[in-house]
Design a protein around this motif. Structure first.
Motif, PDB file in Angstrom:
ATOM      1  N   VAL A  88       7.934 -29.186  24.765  1.00 54.74           N
ATOM      2  CA  VAL A  88       8.063 -29.733  23.406  1.00 54.74           C
ATOM      3  C   VAL A  88       7.291 -31.041  23.368  1.00 54.74           C
ATOM      4  O   VAL A  88       7.397 -31.861  24.279  1.00 54.74           O
ATOM      5  CB  VAL A  88       9.542 -29.985  23.024  1.00 54.74           C
ATOM      6  CG1 VAL A  88       9.641 -30.544  21.609  1.00 54.74           C
ATOM      7  CG2 VAL A  88      10.371 -28.729  23.166  1.00 54.74           C
ATOM      8  N   ARG A  89       6.510 -31.220  22.290  1.00 52.23           N
ATOM      9  CA  ARG A  89       5.785 -32.483  22.121  1.00 52.23           C
ATOM     10  C   ARG A  89       5.538 -32.731  20.647  1.00 52.23           C
ATOM     11  O   ARG A  89       5.714 -31.841  19.812  1.00 52.23           O
ATOM     12  CB  ARG A  89       4.476 -32.487  22.904  1.00 52.23           C
ATOM     13  CG  ARG A  89       3.456 -31.496  22.430  1.00 52.23           C
ATOM     14  CD  ARG A  89       2.201 -31.517  23.315  1.00 52.23           C
ATOM     15  NE  ARG A  89       1.268 -30.497  22.935  1.00 52.23           N
ATOM     16  CZ  ARG A  89       0.335 -30.630  21.995  1.00 52.23           C
ATOM     17  NH1 ARG A  89       0.215 -31.781  21.348  1.00 52.23           N
ATOM     18  NH2 ARG A  89      -0.479 -29.648  21.691  1.00 52.23           N
ATOM     19  N   LEU A  90       5.137 -33.948  20.330  1.00 54.75           N
ATOM     20  CA  LEU A  90       4.743 -34.316  18.974  1.00 54.75           C
ATOM     21  C   LEU A  90       3.224 -34.317  18.917  1.00 54.75           C
ATOM     22  O   LEU A  90       2.560 -34.691  19.888  1.00 54.75           O
ATOM     23  CB  LEU A  90       5.278 -35.704  18.621  1.00 54.75           C
ATOM     24  CG  LEU A  90       6.800 -35.794  18.495  1.00 54.75           C
ATOM     25  CD1 LEU A  90       7.270 -37.239  18.626  1.00 54.75           C
ATOM     26  CD2 LEU A  90       7.254 -35.200  17.181  1.00 54.75           C
ATOM     27  N   SER A  91       2.652 -33.916  17.784  1.00 51.91           N
ATOM     28  CA  SER A  91       1.191 -33.862  17.720  1.00 51.91           C
ATOM     29  C   SER A  91       0.575 -35.251  17.826  1.00 51.91           C
ATOM     30  O   SER A  91      -0.388 -35.444  18.547  1.00 51.91           O
ATOM     31  CB  SER A  91       0.706 -33.139  16.464  1.00 51.91           C
ATOM     32  OG  SER A  91       1.064 -33.832  15.311  1.00 51.91           O
ATOM     33  N   SER A  92       1.126 -36.243  17.120  1.00 52.53           N
ATOM     34  CA  SER A  92       0.608 -37.606  17.289  1.00 52.53           C
ATOM     35  C   SER A  92       1.664 -38.504  17.915  1.00 52.53           C
ATOM     36  O   SER A  92       1.351 -39.339  18.746  1.00 52.53           O
ATOM     37  CB  SER A  92       0.130 -38.185  15.959  1.00 52.53           C
ATOM     38  OG  SER A  92       1.216 -38.595  15.167  1.00 52.53           O
ATOM     39  N   GLY A  93       2.912 -38.339  17.495  1.00 58.16           N
ATOM     40  CA  GLY A  93       4.002 -39.110  18.088  1.00 58.16           C
ATOM     41  C   GLY A  93       4.042 -40.565  17.676  1.00 58.16           C
ATOM     42  O   GLY A  93       4.797 -41.348  18.248  1.00 58.16           O
ATOM     43  N   ASP A 127       3.671 -35.465  10.699  1.00 61.18           N
ATOM     44  CA  ASP A 127       3.470 -35.165  12.108  1.00 61.18           C
ATOM     45  C   ASP A 127       3.971 -33.744  12.322  1.00 61.18           C
ATOM     46  O   ASP A 127       4.521 -33.129  11.408  1.00 61.18           O
ATOM     47  CB  ASP A 127       4.233 -36.162  12.997  1.00 61.18           C
ATOM     48  CG  ASP A 127       3.611 -36.316  14.385  1.00 61.18           C
ATOM     49  OD1 ASP A 127       2.956 -35.375  14.851  1.00 61.18           O
ATOM     50  OD2 ASP A 127       3.796 -37.377  14.999  1.00 61.18           O
ATOM     51  N   TRP A 128       3.773 -33.234  13.513  1.00 61.06           N
ATOM     52  CA  TRP A 128       4.210 -31.878  13.842  1.00 61.06           C
ATOM     53  C   TRP A 128       4.957 -31.892  15.162  1.00 61.06           C
ATOM     54  O   TRP A 128       4.518 -32.523  16.127  1.00 61.06           O
ATOM     55  CB  TRP A 128       3.011 -30.932  13.956  1.00 61.06           C
ATOM     56  CG  TRP A 128       2.334 -30.706  12.653  1.00 61.06           C
ATOM     57  CD1 TRP A 128       1.310 -31.441  12.128  1.00 61.06           C
ATOM     58  CD2 TRP A 128       2.636 -29.701  11.693  1.00 61.06           C
ATOM     59  NE1 TRP A 128       0.962 -30.947  10.895  1.00 61.06           N
ATOM     60  CE2 TRP A 128       1.747 -29.869  10.609  1.00 61.06           C
ATOM     61  CE3 TRP A 128       3.571 -28.664  11.647  1.00 61.06           C
ATOM     62  CZ2 TRP A 128       1.773 -29.043   9.494  1.00 61.06           C
ATOM     63  CZ3 TRP A 128       3.581 -27.841  10.533  1.00 61.06           C
ATOM     64  CH2 TRP A 128       2.688 -28.034   9.477  1.00 61.06           C
ATOM     65  N   VAL A 141       5.421 -22.729  18.320  1.00 63.30           N
ATOM     66  CA  VAL A 141       6.230 -22.931  17.115  1.00 63.30           C
ATOM     67  C   VAL A 141       5.882 -24.319  16.599  1.00 63.30           C
ATOM     68  O   VAL A 141       5.902 -25.291  17.354  1.00 63.30           O
ATOM     69  CB  VAL A 141       7.748 -22.843  17.425  1.00 63.30           C
ATOM     70  CG1 VAL A 141       8.572 -23.185  16.198  1.00 63.30           C
ATOM     71  CG2 VAL A 141       8.111 -21.462  17.961  1.00 63.30           C
ATOM     72  N   ARG A 142       5.554 -24.397  15.313  1.00 67.11           N
ATOM     73  CA  ARG A 142       5.198 -25.678  14.693  1.00 67.11           C
ATOM     74  C   ARG A 142       6.226 -26.006  13.625  1.00 67.11           C
ATOM     75  O   ARG A 142       6.492 -25.189  12.747  1.00 67.11           O
ATOM     76  CB  ARG A 142       3.809 -25.598  14.064  1.00 67.11           C
ATOM     77  CG  ARG A 142       2.699 -25.421  15.066  1.00 67.11           C
ATOM     78  CD  ARG A 142       1.360 -25.072  14.408  1.00 67.11           C
ATOM     79  NE  ARG A 142       1.080 -25.787  13.201  1.00 67.11           N
ATOM     80  CZ  ARG A 142       0.206 -26.786  13.083  1.00 67.11           C
ATOM     81  NH1 ARG A 142      -0.470 -27.191  14.130  1.00 67.11           N
ATOM     82  NH2 ARG A 142       0.004 -27.378  11.929  1.00 67.11           N
ATOM     83  N   VAL A 143       6.793 -27.209  13.712  1.00 67.45           N
ATOM     84  CA  VAL A 143       7.745 -27.681  12.705  1.00 67.45           C
ATOM     85  C   VAL A 143       7.165 -28.960  12.105  1.00 67.45           C
ATOM     86  O   VAL A 143       6.912 -29.929  12.821  1.00 67.45           O
ATOM     87  CB  VAL A 143       9.136 -27.950  13.318  1.00 67.45           C
ATOM     88  CG1 VAL A 143      10.091 -28.467  12.251  1.00 67.45           C
ATOM     89  CG2 VAL A 143       9.688 -26.697  13.984  1.00 67.45           C
ATOM     90  N   ARG A 144       6.970 -28.937  10.805  1.00 66.41           N
ATOM     91  CA  ARG A 144       6.395 -30.100  10.122  1.00 66.41           C
ATOM     92  C   ARG A 144       7.435 -31.205   9.997  1.00 66.41           C
ATOM     93  O   ARG A 144       8.611 -30.945   9.735  1.00 66.41           O
ATOM     94  CB  ARG A 144       5.913 -29.676   8.734  1.00 66.41           C
ATOM     95  CG  ARG A 144       5.275 -30.793   7.957  1.00 66.41           C
ATOM     96  CD  ARG A 144       4.740 -30.257   6.652  1.00 66.41           C
ATOM     97  NE  ARG A 144       4.501 -31.332   5.715  1.00 66.41           N
ATOM     98  CZ  ARG A 144       3.493 -31.348   4.868  1.00 66.41           C
ATOM     99  NH1 ARG A 144       2.644 -30.352   4.836  1.00 66.41           N
ATOM    100  NH2 ARG A 144       3.354 -32.353   4.036  1.00 66.41           N
ATOM    101  N   ILE A 145       6.968 -32.437  10.165  1.00 63.05           N
ATOM    102  CA  ILE A 145       7.817 -33.620  10.002  1.00 63.05           C
ATOM    103  C   ILE A 145       7.186 -34.487   8.918  1.00 63.05           C
ATOM    104  O   ILE A 145       6.069 -34.982   9.076  1.00 63.05           O
ATOM    105  CB  ILE A 145       7.930 -34.433  11.309  1.00 63.05           C
ATOM    106  CG1 ILE A 145       8.428 -33.561  12.453  1.00 63.05           C
ATOM    107  CG2 ILE A 145       8.826 -35.650  11.110  1.00 63.05           C
ATOM    108  CD1 ILE A 145       8.299 -34.208  13.817  1.00 63.05           C
TER     109      ILE A 145
END
Length: 160
Positions: A88-93, A127-128, A141-145
């Motif tokens: 699990v990671r954040l695209s930009s964070g 972010d994603w 799996v991509r979850v939009r934030i």
């Protein structure tokens, strides 16, 4: 190109992302040089099987600067298409942190991921949350934030 009076195939690629567990109907129009049939309407319809359960589909982090702002998403596979989340990671964070709690329920891995805004400045951003899986059907799996931070009210009254 199909020659006049000839036959051919039309290839259509249909993306089903986000339609799991629902019916998908898409229409396309084929333009021809046949004066009697200048356009043909094609319809594709079908049920898209659900590979992952994602709730909610999007995380909304809304608040004011200095306030604790967080949200949670739960991601799990279905019995027909079991998978495990490998990473699990954040695209930009940027100004976001997350915690992934993993448990097994009825033999399926369930990931409950809490996302919090940290030292977030005023403004809007996207972010994603990216979950890499071992699934051949859904490798990511991509979850939009959505982040919306407003300025904190100072409590001072404007001077007249």
């Amino acid at each position: 190109m199909i020659q006049p009076g000839g036959q051919g195939k039309v290839k259509i690629k249909l993306r089903t992302d986000g339609y799991g567990g629902r019916q998908l109907v898409k229409r396309i129009q084929v333009i021809t040089d046949d004066p009697e049939h200048s356009t043909l309407a094609l319809t594709m319809a079908g049920d898209v099987e659900q590979v992952a359960k994602i709730s909610p589909r999007k995380i909304r982090l809304t608040g004011t600067t200095g306030e604790k702002i967080g949200g949670t998403v739960t991601v799990s596979s279905t019995e027909k298409y079991p998978f495990k989340v490998l990473d699990v990671r954040l695209s930009s964070g940027k100004n976001l942190v997350f915690d992934n709690k993993v448990e097994t329920i009825s033999g399926l891995q369930v990931n409950t991921i809490s996302v919090n805004a940290v030292d977030a400045a005023e403004g809007r951003s996207i972010d994603w949350l990216l979950l890499r899986t071992d699934s051949q059907y859904l490798p990511m799996v991509r979850v939009r934030i959505d982040v919306n931070i407003k300025p904190a009210e100072t409590g001072e009254q404007p001077k007249s």
